[in-house]
Design a protein around this motif. Structure first.
Motif, PDB file in Angstrom:
ATOM      1  N   GLN A  35       0.844  -1.195   0.000  1.00  0.00           N
ATOM      2  CA  GLN A  35       0.000   0.000   0.000  1.00  0.00           C
ATOM      3  C   GLN A  35       0.876   1.239   0.000  1.00  0.00           C
ATOM      4  O   GLN A  35       2.025   1.205   0.431  1.00  0.00           O
ATOM      5  CB  GLN A  35      -0.867   0.046   1.265  1.00  0.00           C
ATOM      6  CG  GLN A  35      -1.874  -1.046   1.390  1.00  0.00           C
ATOM      7  CD  GLN A  35      -2.611  -0.930   2.720  1.00  0.00           C
ATOM      8  OE1 GLN A  35      -2.497   0.061   3.426  1.00  0.00           O
ATOM      9  NE2 GLN A  35      -3.354  -1.958   3.067  1.00  0.00           N
ATOM     10  N   ILE A  36       0.299   2.334  -0.465  1.00  0.00           N
ATOM     11  CA  ILE A  36       0.978   3.622  -0.352  1.00  0.00           C
ATOM     12  C   ILE A  36       0.382   4.356   0.837  1.00  0.00           C
ATOM     13  O   ILE A  36      -0.828   4.550   0.917  1.00  0.00           O
ATOM     14  CB  ILE A  36       0.845   4.458  -1.640  1.00  0.00           C
ATOM     15  CG1 ILE A  36       1.606   3.772  -2.764  1.00  0.00           C
ATOM     16  CG2 ILE A  36       1.368   5.872  -1.414  1.00  0.00           C
ATOM     17  CD1 ILE A  36       1.630   4.515  -4.076  1.00  0.00           C
ATOM     18  N   ILE A  37       1.252   4.722   1.763  1.00  0.00           N
ATOM     19  CA  ILE A  37       0.850   5.370   3.006  1.00  0.00           C
ATOM     20  C   ILE A  37       1.346   6.816   2.985  1.00  0.00           C
ATOM     21  O   ILE A  37       2.484   7.077   2.614  1.00  0.00           O
ATOM     22  CB  ILE A  37       1.480   4.647   4.223  1.00  0.00           C
ATOM     23  CG1 ILE A  37       1.091   3.179   4.244  1.00  0.00           C
ATOM     24  CG2 ILE A  37       1.125   5.329   5.523  1.00  0.00           C
ATOM     25  CD1 ILE A  37      -0.364   2.920   4.455  1.00  0.00           C
ATOM     26  N   SER A  38       0.503   7.738   3.398  1.00  0.00           N
ATOM     27  CA  SER A  38       0.914   9.137   3.564  1.00  0.00           C
ATOM     28  C   SER A  38       1.211   9.371   5.031  1.00  0.00           C
ATOM     29  O   SER A  38       0.415   9.002   5.904  1.00  0.00           O
ATOM     30  CB  SER A  38      -0.196  10.084   3.110  1.00  0.00           C
ATOM     31  OG  SER A  38      -0.387   9.960   1.732  1.00  0.00           O
ATOM     32  N   CYS A  39       2.359   9.949   5.308  1.00  0.00           N
ATOM     33  CA  CYS A  39       2.732  10.250   6.688  1.00  0.00           C
ATOM     34  C   CYS A  39       3.548  11.535   6.699  1.00  0.00           C
ATOM     35  O   CYS A  39       3.987  12.012   5.665  1.00  0.00           O
ATOM     36  CB  CYS A  39       3.516   9.101   7.311  1.00  0.00           C
ATOM     37  SG  CYS A  39       4.992   8.655   6.413  1.00  0.00           S
ATOM     38  N   GLU A  40       3.714  12.087   7.870  1.00  0.00           N
ATOM     39  CA  GLU A  40       4.438  13.342   8.003  1.00  0.00           C
ATOM     40  C   GLU A  40       5.540  13.178   9.035  1.00  0.00           C
ATOM     41  O   GLU A  40       5.318  12.651  10.122  1.00  0.00           O
ATOM     42  CB  GLU A  40       3.486  14.461   8.421  1.00  0.00           C
ATOM     43  CG  GLU A  40       4.099  15.820   8.349  1.00  0.00           C
ATOM     44  CD  GLU A  40       3.063  16.935   8.422  1.00  0.00           C
ATOM     45  OE1 GLU A  40       3.493  18.091   8.563  1.00  0.00           O
ATOM     46  OE2 GLU A  40       1.871  16.653   8.338  1.00  0.00           O
ATOM     47  N   THR A  41       6.728  13.628   8.685  1.00  0.00           N
ATOM     48  CA  THR A  41       7.842  13.587   9.615  1.00  0.00           C
ATOM     49  C   THR A  41       7.821  14.848  10.483  1.00  0.00           C
ATOM     50  O   THR A  41       7.263  15.869  10.088  1.00  0.00           O
ATOM     51  CB  THR A  41       9.184  13.461   8.862  1.00  0.00           C
ATOM     52  OG1 THR A  41      10.246  13.475   9.816  1.00  0.00           O
ATOM     53  CG2 THR A  41       9.387  14.576   7.872  1.00  0.00           C
ATOM     54  N   LYS A  42       8.437  14.757  11.624  1.00  0.00           N
ATOM     55  CA  LYS A  42       8.517  15.911  12.522  1.00  0.00           C
ATOM     56  C   LYS A  42       9.687  16.828  12.163  1.00  0.00           C
ATOM     57  O   LYS A  42       9.830  17.902  12.721  1.00  0.00           O
ATOM     58  CB  LYS A  42       8.658  15.431  13.970  1.00  0.00           C
ATOM     59  CG  LYS A  42       7.432  14.690  14.461  1.00  0.00           C
ATOM     60  CD  LYS A  42       7.627  14.177  15.859  1.00  0.00           C
ATOM     61  CE  LYS A  42       6.396  13.401  16.319  1.00  0.00           C
ATOM     62  NZ  LYS A  42       6.582  12.801  17.634  1.00  0.00           N
ATOM     63  N   LEU A  43      10.517  16.383  11.217  1.00  0.00           N
ATOM     64  CA  LEU A  43      11.661  17.188  10.789  1.00  0.00           C
ATOM     65  C   LEU A  43      11.196  18.392   9.981  1.00  0.00           C
ATOM     66  O   LEU A  43      10.172  18.327   9.301  1.00  0.00           O
ATOM     67  CB  LEU A  43      12.606  16.340   9.942  1.00  0.00           C
ATOM     68  CG  LEU A  43      13.281  15.169  10.651  1.00  0.00           C
ATOM     69  CD1 LEU A  43      13.918  14.229   9.647  1.00  0.00           C
ATOM     70  CD2 LEU A  43      14.316  15.680  11.635  1.00  0.00           C
ATOM     71  N   THR A  44      11.966  19.477  10.043  1.00  0.00           N
ATOM     72  CA  THR A  44      11.637  20.671   9.259  1.00  0.00           C
ATOM     73  C   THR A  44      12.728  21.027   8.252  1.00  0.00           C
ATOM     74  O   THR A  44      12.450  21.680   7.262  1.00  0.00           O
ATOM     75  CB  THR A  44      11.400  21.883  10.177  1.00  0.00           C
ATOM     76  OG1 THR A  44      12.559  22.092  10.990  1.00  0.00           O
ATOM     77  CG2 THR A  44      10.179  21.663  11.061  1.00  0.00           C
ATOM     78  N   ASP A  45      13.963  20.602   8.485  1.00  0.00           N
ATOM     79  CA  ASP A  45      15.060  20.913   7.584  1.00  0.00           C
ATOM     80  C   ASP A  45      14.994  20.017   6.345  1.00  0.00           C
ATOM     81  O   ASP A  45      14.872  18.792   6.454  1.00  0.00           O
ATOM     82  CB  ASP A  45      16.396  20.708   8.297  1.00  0.00           C
ATOM     83  CG  ASP A  45      17.569  21.077   7.425  1.00  0.00           C
ATOM     84  OD1 ASP A  45      17.857  22.283   7.329  1.00  0.00           O
ATOM     85  OD2 ASP A  45      18.173  20.171   6.827  1.00  0.00           O
ATOM     86  N   GLU A  46      15.074  20.633   5.170  1.00  0.00           N
ATOM     87  CA  GLU A  46      14.922  19.893   3.908  1.00  0.00           C
ATOM     88  C   GLU A  46      15.979  18.810   3.730  1.00  0.00           C
ATOM     89  O   GLU A  46      15.674  17.709   3.281  1.00  0.00           O
ATOM     90  CB  GLU A  46      14.958  20.852   2.712  1.00  0.00           C
ATOM     91  CG  GLU A  46      13.699  21.661   2.547  1.00  0.00           C
ATOM     92  CD  GLU A  46      12.475  20.817   2.210  1.00  0.00           C
ATOM     93  OE1 GLU A  46      12.565  19.873   1.404  1.00  0.00           O
ATOM     94  OE2 GLU A  46      11.412  21.106   2.786  1.00  0.00           O
ATOM     95  N   LEU A  47      17.241  19.111   4.064  1.00  0.00           N
ATOM     96  CA  LEU A  47      18.294  18.117   3.922  1.00  0.00           C
ATOM     97  C   LEU A  47      18.034  16.907   4.811  1.00  0.00           C
ATOM     98  O   LEU A  47      18.165  15.760   4.374  1.00  0.00           O
ATOM     99  CB  LEU A  47      19.669  18.720   4.236  1.00  0.00           C
ATOM    100  CG  LEU A  47      20.838  17.737   4.210  1.00  0.00           C
ATOM    101  CD1 LEU A  47      21.062  17.190   2.808  1.00  0.00           C
ATOM    102  CD2 LEU A  47      22.095  18.385   4.732  1.00  0.00           C
ATOM    103  N   LEU A  48      17.646  17.151   6.050  1.00  0.00           N
ATOM    104  CA  LEU A  48      17.387  16.050   6.978  1.00  0.00           C
ATOM    105  C   LEU A  48      16.173  15.231   6.538  1.00  0.00           C
ATOM    106  O   LEU A  48      16.164  14.009   6.684  1.00  0.00           O
ATOM    107  CB  LEU A  48      17.206  16.592   8.397  1.00  0.00           C
ATOM    108  CG  LEU A  48      18.436  17.290   8.992  1.00  0.00           C
ATOM    109  CD1 LEU A  48      18.132  17.803  10.387  1.00  0.00           C
ATOM    110  CD2 LEU A  48      19.642  16.381   8.996  1.00  0.00           C
ATOM    111  N   ILE A  49      15.155  15.888   5.985  1.00  0.00           N
ATOM    112  CA  ILE A  49      13.989  15.161   5.464  1.00  0.00           C
ATOM    113  C   ILE A  49      14.416  14.292   4.283  1.00  0.00           C
ATOM    114  O   ILE A  49      13.986  13.132   4.163  1.00  0.00           O
ATOM    115  CB  ILE A  49      12.860  16.132   5.061  1.00  0.00           C
ATOM    116  CG1 ILE A  49      12.327  16.859   6.296  1.00  0.00           C
ATOM    117  CG2 ILE A  49      11.721  15.386   4.369  1.00  0.00           C
ATOM    118  CD1 ILE A  49      11.400  18.017   5.980  1.00  0.00           C
ATOM    119  N   ASP A  50      15.270  14.820   3.418  1.00  0.00           N
ATOM    120  CA  ASP A  50      15.777  14.035   2.292  1.00  0.00           C
ATOM    121  C   ASP A  50      16.568  12.820   2.768  1.00  0.00           C
ATOM    122  O   ASP A  50      16.435  11.725   2.221  1.00  0.00           O
ATOM    123  CB  ASP A  50      16.662  14.896   1.388  1.00  0.00           C
ATOM    124  CG  ASP A  50      15.869  15.907   0.584  1.00  0.00           C
ATOM    125  OD1 ASP A  50      14.644  15.731   0.430  1.00  0.00           O
ATOM    126  OD2 ASP A  50      16.480  16.889   0.107  1.00  0.00           O
TER     127      ASP A  50
END
Length: 176
Positions: free
Chosen positions: A102-117
């Motif tokens: 399945q494809i799941i949508s979730c959100e990380t608590k990180l805000t910095d783009e590099l760290l999210i990548d």
């Protein structure tokens, strides 16, 4: 000329950790430890740092990429553990054919783009999950045996990896 050499030397000293890591990567990729291999790796690392500083970055790698050597080491070791555990967990599902994708949508608590990548790429490296889309801190993850509707969709994120990155992000924001 003296100023140029002095600046070049300062760049090398400022980025000594990066030079060491690149040299070690060189030796690992050549799969043999010998003095000539290490010296060539060291030379290549110095050239890469000088080229990058001259034409691409203009500064210290840690300030540009925000990842310290300690955090990188801790994160890398935890990532290897997550990959091993997830691999062992996924194998029986694949062999028995009980895999539900399945494809799941979730959100990380990180805000910095590099760290999210970095987190999104780590999710993809972990067996049973692939990050298919990233928009800001929202991730869409293709997951094998994804959490059910009544479960937290963030279960597809390796939360301990996210925790390491969150602590680092808080430390950096505290310095800013």
């Amino acid at each position: 000329m003296k100023t140029y050499i002095k600046n070049m030397w300062k760049d090398l000293v400022d980025n000594k950790e990066v030079i060491i890591v690149l040299s070690i990567v060189w030796v690992v990729l050549f799969e043999q430890f010998s003095i000539p291999t290490f010296l060539v790796g060291l030379l290549m690392a110095v050239l890469v740092v000088l080229f990058t500083d001259r034409f691409l970055l203009k500064g210290n790698y840690e300030h540009s990429y925000m990842i310290g050597l300690g955090t990188l080491t801790k994160y890398g070791l935890r990532l290897l553990l997550e990959i091993l555990v997830a691999g062992i967990d996924v194998i029986p599902n694949i062999i028995t054919g009980k895999a539900d994708v399945q494809i799941i949508s979730c959100e990380t608590k990180l805000t910095d783009e590099l760290l999210i990548d970095i987190l999104a790429n780590s999710i993809t490296l972990t067996p049973g999950t692939v990050t298919v889309e990233k928009k800001g801190s929202k991730l869409r993850v293709l997951a094998l045996n994804a959490p059910g509707e009544d479960e937290d969709p963030r279960a597809v994120i390796p939360l301990k990896l996210e925790g390491i990155l969150l602590r680092y992000e808080e430390k950096i924001e505290g310095k800013a």
